[in-house]
Design a protein around this motif. Structure first.
Motif, PDB file in Angstrom:
ATOM      1  N   THR A 186       0.846  -1.186   0.000  1.00  0.00           N
ATOM      2  CA  THR A 186       0.000   0.000   0.000  1.00  0.00           C
ATOM      3  C   THR A 186       0.882   1.236   0.000  1.00  0.00           C
ATOM      4  N   THR A 238       1.585   5.230   0.724  1.00  0.00           N
ATOM      5  CA  THR A 238       1.257   6.232   1.718  1.00  0.00           C
ATOM      6  C   THR A 238       1.502   7.594   1.092  1.00  0.00           C
ATOM      7  N   ASP A 264      -6.167   3.481   6.838  1.00  0.00           N
ATOM      8  CA  ASP A 264      -5.655   2.321   6.093  1.00  0.00           C
ATOM      9  C   ASP A 264      -6.463   2.094   4.816  1.00  0.00           C
ATOM     10  N   ASN A 276      -5.380   4.580   2.296  1.00  0.00           N
ATOM     11  CA  ASN A 276      -4.083   4.204   1.718  1.00  0.00           C
ATOM     12  C   ASN A 276      -4.258   3.109   0.666  1.00  0.00           C
ATOM     13  N   LEU A 314      -6.727  11.869   3.270  1.00  0.00           N
ATOM     14  CA  LEU A 314      -5.686  11.339   4.151  1.00  0.00           C
ATOM     15  C   LEU A 314      -5.185  12.418   5.110  1.00  0.00           C
TER      16      LEU A 314
END
Length: 190
Positions: free
Chosen positions: A85, A87, A138, A141, A157
């Motif tokens: 994933t 970020t 999460d 992401n 985010l």
């Protein structure tokens, strides 16, 4: 102590021991009996054929068993794709700085918080909200990874990080207020 060997041989000091009587006869008898020991008989061709037949049967059975179990295992095992994933830090270095700042501030505020048994319910409710926000972070992401960076996801985010930090500030203020109220009640009761 050192003596000359030639001198000893001349004096016949070394050869004083004699062979016992009948030693030569016993030696010849043992030599003759060792010749009479039977050598192993030659294995018959039927025995060789039976051994080969058993070995081939076991080899074939083992091969077919291993082949079927190997084929079944390779058919059922599917490799899981590795999910990396992304970020905010993977999108740009400036967003990484923002993300690191908020995460460090959140961790710092969490480490400063102290609660008592009276404030445990309040503290637990805020921690539950923080856990919900962490799960949402999460998920965002994962969305960033699957759809790629876009303005809405990046803003969501950052807003999530801001909201978590503000939530901790509010918790800190409420804990301080409750602690002050408890101090005032204990002082007035005295």
């Amino acid at each position: 102590m050192a003596q000359n060997i030639k001198k000893l041989l001349k004096e016949d000091l070394i050869n004083t021991a004699k062979m016992p009587e009948g030693h030569e006869a016993r030696f010849i008898q043992k030599l003759n009996t060792s010749k009479t020991i039977k050598k192993p008989s030659i294995i018959k061709w039927q025995n060789i054929a039976a051994i080969l037949l058993v070995a081939l049967g076991v080899s074939y059975g083992g091969f077919t068993f291993l082949k079927t179990s190997f084929v079944n295992k390779t058919e059922t095992i599917q490799p899981k794709p590795i999910e990396l994933t992304k970020t905010l830090g993977d999108v740009s270095p400036s967003l990484k700085k923002v993300e690191d700042y908020y995460l460090a501030s959140i961790n710092l505020e969490l480490s400063k918080l102290k609660y008592t048994s009276e404030t445990k319910v309040l503290f637990d409710s805020y921690l539950q909200r923080l856990n919900d926000l962490n799960q949402e972070y999460d998920n965002l992401n994962k969305e960033l990874t699957s759809t790629g960076p876009n303005e809405l996801t990046i803003n969501a985010l950052i807003d999530n990080l801001k909201f978590r930090l503000n939530l901790l500030y509010r918790l800190k203020d409420q804990l301080n207020t409750l602690n002050n109220q408890q101090k005032e009640t204990t002082q007035t009761s005295i």
